[in-house]
Scaffold this active site. Structure first.
Site, PDB file in Angstrom:
ATOM      1  N   ASP A 146      42.505 -38.861  -5.134  1.00  0.00           N
ATOM      2  CA  ASP A 146      43.477 -38.007  -5.887  1.00  0.00           C
ATOM      3  C   ASP A 146      42.556 -36.941  -6.883  1.00  0.00           C
ATOM      4  O   ASP A 146      41.537 -37.040  -7.214  1.00  0.00           O
ATOM      5  CB  ASP A 146      44.170 -38.726  -7.035  1.00  0.00           C
ATOM      6  CG  ASP A 146      45.260 -39.686  -6.356  1.00  0.00           C
ATOM      7  OD1 ASP A 146      45.376 -39.686  -5.087  1.00  0.00           O
ATOM      8  OD2 ASP A 146      45.780 -40.885  -7.007  1.00  0.00           O
TER       9      ASP A 146
HETATM   10  N1  URA Z   1      44.093 -45.157  -5.861  1.00  0.00           N
HETATM   11  C1  URA Z   1      44.782 -44.109  -6.527  1.00  0.00           C
HETATM   12  O1  URA Z   1      45.845 -44.330  -6.947  1.00  0.00           O
HETATM   13  N2  URA Z   1      44.114 -42.805  -6.430  1.00  0.00           N
HETATM   14  C2  URA Z   1      42.792 -42.634  -5.918  1.00  0.00           C
HETATM   15  O2  URA Z   1      42.215 -41.726  -5.859  1.00  0.00           O
HETATM   16  C3  URA Z   1      42.205 -43.646  -5.264  1.00  0.00           C
HETATM   17  C4  URA Z   1      42.884 -44.787  -5.159  1.00  0.00           C
END
Ligand code: URA
Length: 230
Positions: free
Chosen positions: A101
């Protein structure tokens, strides 16, 4: 791809002519003359005909210390992308294996070897991914058991694979998950009434973020790291 097919695709010779050309010793693969038209060739190996290079694609495997705030995407009109952290000639070649993310930091793997990254990240590999997590509320003593049982994601109609939570302090934990579902860690904590305020990926399988890499920096994977995914 078979060598005879490769030669006919990448030259003006027919399939049949390619076989004769190979048999006459005019084709070399990785610097060695090859006479077997049925040889399977890798897409990264150097192939030449009469000393003219028909294919040579260097293969790249990188680890990047992704800073929070960068999108795991090749381009975006609004936000900086991780590709902007790489030298321009590499940007169009590489793809991201296992996105993070925008707000997540840590280990990101980039390569142009699609087979390798598919093998590494395909769900059946059940690759452990380790995250350092910080939460808004104190982590409940029951969270570890809930994550070990699996959390039901109603949207996909699935239950997450057993995950391991090690609590480090009231608001900090290390979580190992074996899938890579959309916002998985944040949704798991949300399901137990908590909120992730910072997320950092420490490792993917046996590839661990190099502590010498500053945020925004990258390096080539070592042969052992590449091999660990084979
Ligand atoms: N889980 C999440 O919520 N975000 C990420 O970037 C990776 C794993």
């Amino acid at each position: 791809m078979r060598l005879d097919r490769f030669i006919s695709k990448n030259s003006l010779h027919s399939h049949q002519a390619s076989r004769l050309i190979i048999a006459s010793g005019r084709v070399s693969v990785a610097g060695r003359v090859v006479l077997d038209a049925r040889m399977e060739i890798d897409r990264f190996v150097a192939v030449s005909l009469d000393d003219i290079l028909l294919q040579q694609q260097p293969v790249h495997y990188l680890m990047l210390h992704k800073p929070a705030g960068y999108l795991s995407a090749t381009s975006d009109p609004l936000h900086p992308t991780v590709m902007e952290l790489l030298p321009a000639p590499l940007r169009s070649l590489l793809h991201i294996g296992g996105r993070l993310d925008r707000s997540t930091s840590g280990l990101l793997i980039l390569t142009n070897d699609g087979l390798w990254s598919r093998r590494l990240f395909e769900p059946k590999t059940k690759l452990p991914k380790v995250y350092a997590v910080r939460t808004a509320l104190p982590i409940c003593p029951t969270t570890s058991a809930r994550f070990a049982e699996g959390i039901h994601f109603a949207f996909e109609g699935i239950t997450t694979s057993p995950a391991e939570l090690i609590q480090l302090s009231d608001h900090e934990a290390r979580l190992t998950i074996y899938e890579g579902r959309y916002h998985q860690v944040k949704r798991m904590f949300h399901a137990v009434g908590n909120v992730v305020t910072a997320l950092h990926r420490e490792s993917v399988g046996s590839i661990t973020l190099d502590p010498l890499l500053s945020s925004g920096d990258f390096r080539n994977l070592t042969p052992a790291e590449i091999q660990s995914a084979n």
